[in-house]
Design a protein around this motif. Sequence first.
Motif, PDB file in Angstrom:
ATOM      1  N   ILE A 156     -49.102  22.787  58.212  1.00  0.00           N
ATOM      2  CA  ILE A 156     -48.968  21.603  57.362  1.00  0.00           C
ATOM      3  C   ILE A 156     -49.868  21.788  56.152  1.00  0.00           C
ATOM      4  O   ILE A 156     -51.085  21.951  56.303  1.00  0.00           O
ATOM      5  N   ALA A 157     -49.266  21.768  54.968  1.00  0.00           N
ATOM      6  CA  ALA A 157     -50.021  21.855  53.718  1.00  0.00           C
ATOM      7  C   ALA A 157     -50.227  20.438  53.202  1.00  0.00           C
ATOM      8  O   ALA A 157     -49.263  19.740  52.882  1.00  0.00           O
ATOM      9  N   ILE A 158     -51.466  20.023  53.103  1.00  0.00           N
ATOM     10  CA  ILE A 158     -51.804  18.667  52.649  1.00  0.00           C
ATOM     11  C   ILE A 158     -52.368  18.829  51.241  1.00  0.00           C
ATOM     12  O   ILE A 158     -53.465  19.374  51.065  1.00  0.00           O
ATOM     13  N   THR A 159     -51.616  18.395  50.254  1.00  0.00           N
ATOM     14  CA  THR A 159     -51.919  18.785  48.882  1.00  0.00           C
ATOM     15  C   THR A 159     -51.878  17.611  47.910  1.00  0.00           C
ATOM     16  O   THR A 159     -51.388  16.531  48.227  1.00  0.00           O
ATOM     17  N   GLY A 160     -52.342  17.892  46.708  1.00  0.00           N
ATOM     18  CA  GLY A 160     -52.186  16.965  45.601  1.00  0.00           C
ATOM     19  C   GLY A 160     -50.774  16.994  45.065  1.00  0.00           C
ATOM     20  O   GLY A 160     -49.880  17.670  45.596  1.00  0.00           O
ATOM     21  N   ASN A 161     -50.570  16.274  43.966  1.00  0.00           N
ATOM     22  CA  ASN A 161     -49.227  16.007  43.451  1.00  0.00           C
ATOM     23  C   ASN A 161     -48.525  17.255  42.928  1.00  0.00           C
ATOM     24  O   ASN A 161     -47.360  17.509  43.243  1.00  0.00           O
ATOM     25  N   VAL A 162     -49.216  18.048  42.115  1.00  0.00           N
ATOM     26  CA  VAL A 162     -48.575  19.236  41.537  1.00  0.00           C
ATOM     27  C   VAL A 162     -48.306  20.279  42.617  1.00  0.00           C
ATOM     28  O   VAL A 162     -47.213  20.860  42.681  1.00  0.00           O
ATOM     29  N   LEU A 163     -49.293  20.509  43.474  1.00  0.00           N
ATOM     30  CA  LEU A 163     -49.069  21.485  44.549  1.00  0.00           C
ATOM     31  C   LEU A 163     -47.974  21.025  45.498  1.00  0.00           C
ATOM     32  O   LEU A 163     -47.237  21.847  46.051  1.00  0.00           O
ATOM     33  N   ARG A 164     -47.857  19.712  45.700  1.00  0.00           N
ATOM     34  CA  ARG A 164     -46.719  19.195  46.476  1.00  0.00           C
ATOM     35  C   ARG A 164     -45.413  19.682  45.871  1.00  0.00           C
ATOM     36  O   ARG A 164     -44.517  20.172  46.565  1.00  0.00           O
ATOM     37  N   ASP A 165     -45.309  19.560  44.561  1.00  0.00           N
ATOM     38  CA  ASP A 165     -44.102  19.971  43.855  1.00  0.00           C
ATOM     39  C   ASP A 165     -43.881  21.473  43.984  1.00  0.00           C
ATOM     40  O   ASP A 165     -42.774  21.944  44.259  1.00  0.00           O
ATOM     41  N   TYR A 166     -44.940  22.240  43.784  1.00  0.00           N
ATOM     42  CA  TYR A 166     -44.819  23.704  43.798  1.00  0.00           C
ATOM     43  C   TYR A 166     -44.531  24.241  45.201  1.00  0.00           C
ATOM     44  O   TYR A 166     -43.650  25.095  45.386  1.00  0.00           O
ATOM     45  N   LEU A 167     -45.275  23.753  46.192  1.00  0.00           N
ATOM     46  CA  LEU A 167     -45.133  24.310  47.541  1.00  0.00           C
ATOM     47  C   LEU A 167     -43.835  23.893  48.203  1.00  0.00           C
ATOM     48  O   LEU A 167     -43.292  24.629  49.037  1.00  0.00           O
ATOM     49  N   THR A 168     -43.321  22.694  47.857  1.00  0.00           N
ATOM     50  CA  THR A 168     -42.069  22.263  48.486  1.00  0.00           C
ATOM     51  C   THR A 168     -40.858  22.909  47.825  1.00  0.00           C
ATOM     52  O   THR A 168     -39.725  22.583  48.175  1.00  0.00           O
ATOM     53  N   ASP A 169     -41.092  23.803  46.893  1.00  0.00           N
ATOM     54  CA  ASP A 169     -40.067  24.754  46.453  1.00  0.00           C
ATOM     55  C   ASP A 169     -40.383  26.148  46.981  1.00  0.00           C
ATOM     56  O   ASP A 169     -39.516  26.839  47.493  1.00  0.00           O
ATOM     57  N   LEU A 170     -41.646  26.563  46.859  1.00  0.00           N
ATOM     58  CA  LEU A 170     -42.016  27.926  47.235  1.00  0.00           C
ATOM     59  C   LEU A 170     -41.658  28.244  48.686  1.00  0.00           C
ATOM     60  O   LEU A 170     -40.901  29.186  48.959  1.00  0.00           O
ATOM     61  N   PHE A 171     -42.182  27.482  49.613  1.00  0.00           N
ATOM     62  CA  PHE A 171     -41.960  27.821  51.021  1.00  0.00           C
ATOM     63  C   PHE A 171     -40.511  27.586  51.470  1.00  0.00           C
ATOM     64  O   PHE A 171     -39.941  28.438  52.161  1.00  0.00           O
ATOM     65  N   PRO A 172     -39.871  26.477  51.105  1.00  0.00           N
ATOM     66  CA  PRO A 172     -38.459  26.330  51.490  1.00  0.00           C
ATOM     67  C   PRO A 172     -37.550  27.407  50.904  1.00  0.00           C
ATOM     68  O   PRO A 172     -36.611  27.854  51.580  1.00  0.00           O
ATOM     69  N   ILE A 173     -37.806  27.828  49.677  1.00  0.00           N
ATOM     70  CA  ILE A 173     -36.967  28.873  49.086  1.00  0.00           C
ATOM     71  C   ILE A 173     -37.155  30.186  49.834  1.00  0.00           C
ATOM     72  O   ILE A 173     -36.206  30.955  50.028  1.00  0.00           O
ATOM     73  N   LEU A 174     -38.368  30.453  50.302  1.00  0.00           N
ATOM     74  CA  LEU A 174     -38.594  31.652  51.107  1.00  0.00           C
ATOM     75  C   LEU A 174     -38.014  31.497  52.513  1.00  0.00           C
ATOM     76  O   LEU A 174     -37.379  32.413  53.040  1.00  0.00           O
ATOM     77  N   GLU A 175     -38.206  30.333  53.112  1.00  0.00           N
ATOM     78  CA  GLU A 175     -37.767  30.127  54.494  1.00  0.00           C
ATOM     79  C   GLU A 175     -36.268  29.865  54.620  1.00  0.00           C
ATOM     80  O   GLU A 175     -35.602  30.387  55.525  1.00  0.00           O
ATOM     81  N   LEU A 176     -35.734  29.032  53.719  1.00  0.00           N
ATOM     82  CA  LEU A 176     -34.362  28.531  53.856  1.00  0.00           C
ATOM     83  C   LEU A 176     -33.416  29.067  52.788  1.00  0.00           C
ATOM     84  O   LEU A 176     -32.201  28.911  52.903  1.00  0.00           O
ATOM     85  N   GLY A 177     -33.965  29.670  51.739  1.00  0.00           N
ATOM     86  CA  GLY A 177     -33.137  30.133  50.629  1.00  0.00           C
ATOM     87  C   GLY A 177     -32.977  29.094  49.540  1.00  0.00           C
ATOM     88  O   GLY A 177     -32.488  29.386  48.457  1.00  0.00           O
ATOM     89  N   THR A 178     -33.375  27.849  49.806  1.00  0.00           N
ATOM     90  CA  THR A 178     -33.234  26.764  48.839  1.00  0.00           C
ATOM     91  C   THR A 178     -34.210  25.651  49.197  1.00  0.00           C
ATOM     92  O   THR A 178     -34.606  25.514  50.357  1.00  0.00           O
TER      93      THR A 178
END
Length: 730
Positions: A531-553
Amino acid sequence: MADIIYTKVDEAPELASASFLPIIQKFAAAAGVSVSTKDISLAGRILATFPEHLSEDQRQPDDLAELGKLVKTAEANVIKLPNISASVPQLVAAIKELQSQGFALPDYPEAPSTDAEKAVRAKYDTIKGSAVNPVLREGNSDRRAAVAVKKFAQKNPHRMGKWEASSKTEVNAMAGNDFFSNEVSATLGQDETMSIVHVGTDGTETVLKEGLAFPAGTVVDATFMSAKALSAFLDDQIARTKDAGTLFSLHMKATMMKVSDPIIFGHAVRAWLKPVFAEYGEEMAALGVNPNSGMGDLLERVKDQPAIMAAIDKVTAERPPMYMVDSDKGITNLHVPSDVIIDASMPALIRGGGKGWGPDGNECDCNCVIPDNSYAPVYDETVKFFKENGALDVTTAGAVQNLGLMAQKAEEYGSHPTTFEIAADGRVEMRLSDGSVLHSHTVEAGDIWRSANTRKAPIEDWVQLAIDRQAIEGCQAIFWLDANRAHDAELIKYVEPILAAKGVADKFQIMSPAEATVVTLKEITAGRNSIAITGNVLRDYLTDLFPILELGTSAKMLSIVKLMQGGGLFETGAGGSAPKHVQQLMEENHLRWDSLGEFCALGESLKFLGQTRGNAKASVLGKAVDAATQGILDNDRSPGRKVGQPDNRDSHYWFARYWAEALAAQSDDADLAAEFTPIAQALADGEAAIVSELAAAQGAAADLGGYYRTDAAKTAEVMRASPTLNAIIG
């Protein structure tokens, strides 16, 4: 107000709504649930902002403002689709389209000189960038992959590029004098009203902003980026890229950071064409060239100037090759500020093995230039990790969930009204009402200064959300906070006492983003969750980075905003590739947009409605949505990428069928089962006709009557192309 609000947005998700929303309304009505829309599209927001320029029948209400009030109540149940966070070129294009449709809107004043032009510009500026999200996000973010989606991705892994240890791809950020290094932060001990003042070297004072009111406990930040340091950094990176033989790629967030990042983007355009600006700067300015709008706008304005075009060609030949948005059409990384969005572009590049597309149409290693060093280390450590360990194994990888601090315009994304390009050398001060100075920076002309704030209630809510989620998941949980960054140090002063008071300090770690990136990648590589507990910008960045790696999108994530007053906001995933989807539809009537995010949000919304309103039928509908979503995944009913393959409309047919079949088969509500049994049968019996009718619609160009504001009838004709399905749904 309807039970559920389904937002009207832009581009591909809005086109998909023309097909999907009638299905939702048909099924929801069986549970006594009403579903209506509110217009938060770019075109809708423009029209709502200028009623005095429109005829009575052209005017439309300010739906965003209305939703802003709704999300502060316990009754809110909003399904929010991704909307355009408009850059200036997008805003100008939307205005021109609306004008061509008969709306007498004023032009966007690029260089306002009169009071009237300044007033128009000020109104348009409220629409730019992330104008929607701060209004609606009156709660913190809980984003994670649905279990069914994650399992499907593991069983059906998407294509991952191969990482080589010898890869030249690297991430570079400023070593100092950027937002990260210049940041100062303080937590207010009492309610305060303050102003932002520029003090010139001659002592002249200019009030940049006044009347800023913050409650006690608010974390108030201030920082700036040196224009001289930025220019020197960009010059160095262009040279570094050429020496390395890689692609030059700039990664920004010129939509959400709608004041600061377009200016930084403009510096990159100036750096790339430095000799041209040195020789022809005055002539280009006279032609209306604004580098902040990108190379595409610049080239359009100088295309009839042979000498300038020749100078541009000469410089381009001397520069390293550039990362391309569309190599076939010659659209470069620097063409339009909204074309390359860091949270989409960097994960795609990393998923591709560190490769980007060059002007020759071939893949190549890249120099990933991210000027500010606040979050660049996340991408830097990710690139280094995959160079050393190879690409992520999607079939065994664990999942990264995210809990993001974003309520009440938290952090940088709330800084638009307090971001300034400094006009003259001097000092910028944040002054309290008693005249004392909270923050002060010595600045030079051209520097970018900004202030952001984060309030106490959202911080406390965010920490509690993290405690609740960790208790449910029982996995690794990390607060991505850097004790050496001024703002993060203030947040840590909140986090540690709360964790200690709740007796759960041993369940969490606090790490800098760079450290957390490495630890998290090791965890998911081993097949465990984090679980990544982050601020606003990192929320935006990580919820693209990891899903794109894990799920492709990232469009397949559950994105739940637990509104602080008890309501629910259910977001449907990212829209970063939506423009290309629309282009394909208009050219060959094939929409490859995947509505899986909408399916997931719908299920959560209905279950939330059932829980909060005591509507058992809504809960049954929500559970059946989960079954239908599983059916889409298990039977591979998601849209194909190419014309002739099943597309978005086909996926909606299959979703409706699986949803009806799940409702017909369930035993919790006999009335719903009886109502949907004949519908399920009709959808099954009509399969051949429906699939054939949808396939026949593809291939030719599609007329939507517009891009930013499509014609409703034309769009319905395109997106509801099966008479058989329409007859069943109504």
